[in-house]
Design a protein around this motif. Structure first.
Motif, short mmCIF file in Angstrom:
data_model
loop_
_atom_site.label_atom_id
_atom_site.label_comp_id
_atom_site.label_asym_id
_atom_site.label_seq_id
_atom_site.Cartn_x
_atom_site.Cartn_y
_atom_site.Cartn_z
N ILE A 60 0.84 -1.21 0.00
CA ILE A 60 0.00 0.00 0.00
C ILE A 60 0.87 1.25 0.00
CG2 ILE A 60 -1.59 1.37 1.41
CD1 ILE A 60 -2.82 -1.33 2.33
N CYS A 61 1.88 1.27 0.85
CA CYS A 61 2.73 2.45 0.96
C CYS A 61 3.56 2.68 -0.32
CB CYS A 61 3.64 2.34 2.17
SG CYS A 61 2.77 2.45 3.75
N SER A 62 3.82 1.63 -1.06
CA SER A 62 4.54 1.79 -2.33
C SER A 62 3.65 2.39 -3.40
CB SER A 62 5.09 0.44 -2.80
OG SER A 62 4.04 -0.43 -3.23
N ARG A 63 2.32 2.20 -3.25
CA ARG A 63 1.38 2.74 -4.24
C ARG A 63 0.84 4.11 -3.87
NH1 ARG A 63 -0.56 -2.80 -4.04
NH2 ARG A 63 -2.08 -2.20 -2.45
N GLN A 64 0.70 4.37 -2.59
CA GLN A 64 0.04 5.58 -2.12
C GLN A 64 1.06 6.60 -1.60
OE1 GLN A 64 -3.07 6.13 -2.57
NE2 GLN A 64 -3.77 4.07 -3.12
N PRO A 65 1.15 7.76 -2.21
CA PRO A 65 2.19 8.72 -1.83
C PRO A 65 2.03 9.32 -0.44
CG PRO A 65 0.66 9.71 -3.38
CD PRO A 65 0.31 8.25 -3.32
N HIS A 66 0.83 9.28 0.13
CA HIS A 66 0.60 9.90 1.45
C HIS A 66 0.44 8.85 2.56
CE1 HIS A 66 0.27 13.58 -0.77
NE2 HIS A 66 -0.75 13.13 -1.46
N PHE A 67 0.90 7.64 2.30
CA PHE A 67 0.83 6.56 3.28
C PHE A 67 2.25 6.21 3.73
CE2 PHE A 67 -3.32 6.39 1.76
CZ PHE A 67 -4.08 5.40 2.36
N TYR A 68 2.42 6.04 5.04
CA TYR A 68 3.70 5.67 5.63
C TYR A 68 3.47 4.55 6.64
CZ TYR A 68 4.73 10.23 3.64
OH TYR A 68 4.84 11.28 2.79
N PHE A 69 4.54 3.91 7.07
CA PHE A 69 4.36 2.85 8.08
C PHE A 69 5.56 2.74 8.99
CE2 PHE A 69 6.85 0.36 5.07
CZ PHE A 69 7.53 -0.57 5.88
N ILE A 70 5.30 2.23 10.18
CA ILE A 70 6.33 1.75 11.09
C ILE A 70 5.91 0.35 11.50
CG2 ILE A 70 7.05 4.02 11.93
CD1 ILE A 70 5.33 3.62 14.39
N SER A 71 6.87 -0.48 11.88
CA SER A 71 6.53 -1.88 12.14
C SER A 71 7.36 -2.45 13.27
CB SER A 71 6.76 -2.71 10.86
OG SER A 71 6.47 -4.08 11.08
N SER A 72 6.73 -3.32 14.06
CA SER A 72 7.41 -4.07 15.11
C SER A 72 7.18 -5.56 14.86
CB SER A 72 6.85 -3.69 16.48
OG SER A 72 7.37 -4.54 17.49
N THR A 73 8.19 -6.35 15.11
CA THR A 73 8.05 -7.80 14.94
C THR A 73 7.27 -8.43 16.09
OG1 THR A 73 10.19 -8.15 16.00
CG2 THR A 73 10.16 -8.01 13.60
N GLN A 74 7.15 -7.71 17.20
CA GLN A 74 6.42 -8.21 18.37
C GLN A 74 5.07 -7.52 18.47
OE1 GLN A 74 9.60 -7.38 21.38
NE2 GLN A 74 9.28 -9.53 21.93
N ASN A 75 4.09 -8.24 19.04
CA ASN A 75 2.78 -7.67 19.31
C ASN A 75 2.81 -7.05 20.72
OD1 ASN A 75 -0.26 -8.71 20.61
ND2 ASN A 75 -0.15 -7.22 18.97
N HIS A 76 2.66 -5.72 20.76
CA HIS A 76 2.72 -5.01 22.03
C HIS A 76 1.36 -4.58 22.56
CE1 HIS A 76 7.09 -4.74 21.81
NE2 HIS A 76 6.98 -4.33 20.56
N GLY A 77 0.33 -4.63 21.73
CA GLY A 77 -0.99 -4.20 22.17
C GLY A 77 -1.36 -2.84 21.61
#
Length: 244
Positions: A60-77
């Motif tokens: 999605i972020c590669s297609r949409q110019p106003h979309f960004y992301f951060i990611s964690s490998t763990q589920n923190h809640g």
């Protein structure tokens, strides 16, 4: 450079195992961003998903110019994912919406009308599309929270909010804090307002909440909030020469 500084509003969306919802997320959020009343971007926060959500987010972020992301490998809640998104945002306002899209991103426009005057503008789910049992759980939890915290919010569980980023980043976050945003904003002497918004049934994916974590968590967190309120530190700087 953190690109969110170029926007007026960063919409934070925590994502945990929502791969079946991601196509709809892209369509609905992109449609809102295209004609939002202020310059808006979307910050997707992958909270340790195991179902392919992260790949969908990257696509999605590669297609949409106003979309960004951060990611964690763990589920923190949810609360931790929200805090990570809020701490990352550098726009004037920060918004919040759930990836299940049971609220409509178009209703951010309703909240933004009041954002210049209120540090927190929160939705109230009008005509909720949840089961009667789920609504009863929320009613009990909200009533108990109001008695314990003294806030007047009627629907803290509504996943549609806009806050001043400068205030949101000062709030004392803890696990479960997403239920206490009005009360926490009161500690920072911020004002909040509630606005009716639309609500829909979940279209895909599975709810992460059940009776135990819907009632037990808020009950225990109320006592934590009361303890913190008595010990909350607040101060003002009246003079400095750091800029000489």
């Amino acid at each position: 450079m953190n690109e969110t500084r170029n926007y007026d509003l960063t919409v934070v969306m925590p994502v945990y195992n929502e791969v079946d919802n991601m196509k709809r997320v892209e369509e609905k959020m992109a449609a809102f961003v295209a004609h939002a009343p202020v310059r808006t971007c979307v910050l997707l926060v992958n909270d340790g998903s195991k179902d392919g959500s992260l790949k969908s987010i990257r696509d999605i972020c590669s297609r949409q110019p106003h979309f960004y992301f951060i990611s964690s490998t763990q589920n923190h809640g949810l609360s931790t994912a929200m805090k990570a998104g809020i701490d990352t945002a550098q726009s004037r306002y920060v918004g919040y919406i759930d990836a299940d899209l049971q609220t409509d991103p178009e209703d951010f426009a309703l909240l933004l009308k009041y954002a210049p005057d209120y540090q927190l503008v929160a939705g109230i789910r009008a005509n909720r599309k949840d089961s009667g049992f789920k609504r009863l759980q929320s009613k009990i939890a909200n009533g108990f929270r109001r008695k314990m915290t003294g806030d007047t919010a009627t629907d803290t569980g509504c996943p549609l909010k806009v806050m001043w980023t400068s205030y949101a980043q000062r709030l004392p976050f803890f696990d479960g804090m997403h239920r206490f945003l009005p009360a926490l904003m009161m500690l920072e002497e911020g004002k909040f307002k509630e606005v009716p918004v639309r609500h829909y049934p979940r279209m895909a994916g599975v709810s992460k909440y059940h009776l135990w974590n819907r009632l037990k968590g808020p009950f225990l967190d109320c006592f934590a909030y009361r303890w913190m309120r008595k010990r909350y530190i607040r101060y003002n700087i009246d003079e400095e020469n750091l800029g000489r």
